[in-house]
Enzyme design. Structure first.
Site, PDB file in Angstrom:
ATOM      1  CD  GLU A  50      91.440  44.582  49.519  1.00  0.00           C
ATOM      2  OE1 GLU A  50      91.866  45.451  50.310  1.00  0.00           O
ATOM      3  OE2 GLU A  50      92.011  43.504  49.316  1.00  0.00           O
ATOM      4  CE  LYS A  73      97.406  41.954  50.400  1.00  0.00           C
ATOM      5  NZ  LYS A  73      96.711  43.120  51.033  1.00  0.00           N
TER       6      LYS A  73
END
Length: 215
Positions: free
Chosen positions: A47, A135
């Protein structure tokens, strides 16, 4: 509660190596070398946070260079940003928080979505909105003991990825508590770090995780 089919590419990437490389501060000029180093080290999830310099250019370069890997964006804060990431070739949307509009837009576009949560209420709301994994952020706040308590009430198939302050030395306790993987930030990559330095750190993480999962 709403159940959303988990994208096969995400499932395969987690199975290959359940570590997300968070490249905050990466520039498009650095992206090819850093990306290749991570892929060579076994990473399948990368990411680029959107508060990095020209992040969409870096995402586009990485996605074109590694079409078989799951490349996307972190620090995604709006549905418009989700669309921007998809247009750049990104396939995974990661946020520091839970925003139902972000999750729903990612799911609508067929992207993997991993919002940040810190409480059971946020976790269940995110899953109900269609999140594919969670997350746990910041992990400095969500200790292994807290993760274990959340794991006991969340659906068993939910992938939980602690992010924030994760190092090779503290992964074992989180894995024992039920973590499925981790997001790696500054302990893996810092802006301006050389590809050779990143390779050394990446391999250390990979080797340590491999040793832990074989125990």
């Amino acid at each position: 509660m709403t159940t959303t089919a988990i994208p096969e590419q995400f499932t395969q990437a987690l199975a290959q190596l359940p570590l997300v490389a968070i490249l905050r501060g990466l520039t498009p000029e650095e992206a090819p070398a850093i990306g290749q180093t991570l892929v060579d080290s076994g990473f399948a999830l990368i990411e680029v946070p959107l508060n990095s310099p020209r992040p969409l250019d870096s995402i586009a370069a990485l996605a074109a260079q590694h079409p078989g890997h799951l490349i996307g964006a972190g620090t995604v804060l709006s549905a418009a940003q989700v669309r921007d990431v998809q247009a750049a070739g990104g396939r995974i949307i990661i946020s520091p928080h839970f925003d139902p509009d972000v999750v729903r837009e990612a799911v609508r576009l067929g992207l993997t979505c991993v919002p940040g949560v810190a409480t059971p209420s946020e976790a269940f709301a995110a899953l109900n909105a269609g999140a594919h994994a969670l997350k746990l952020f910041p992990a400095e706040l969500i200790t292994p003991t807290v993760l274990k308590a959340m794991r006991a009430v969340l659906p068993a198939a939910t992938a939980l990825l602690p992010v924030g302050g994760i190092t090779p030395d503290n992964m074992a306790a989180y894995l024992s508590a039920g973590a499925n993987g981790f997001g790696l930030g500054s302990a893996l990559y810092k802006p301006g770090q050389s590809a050779s330095s990143v390779r050394q750190t990446a391999q250390h993480f990979v080797q340590n995780l491999s040793a832990l999962t074989k125990q």
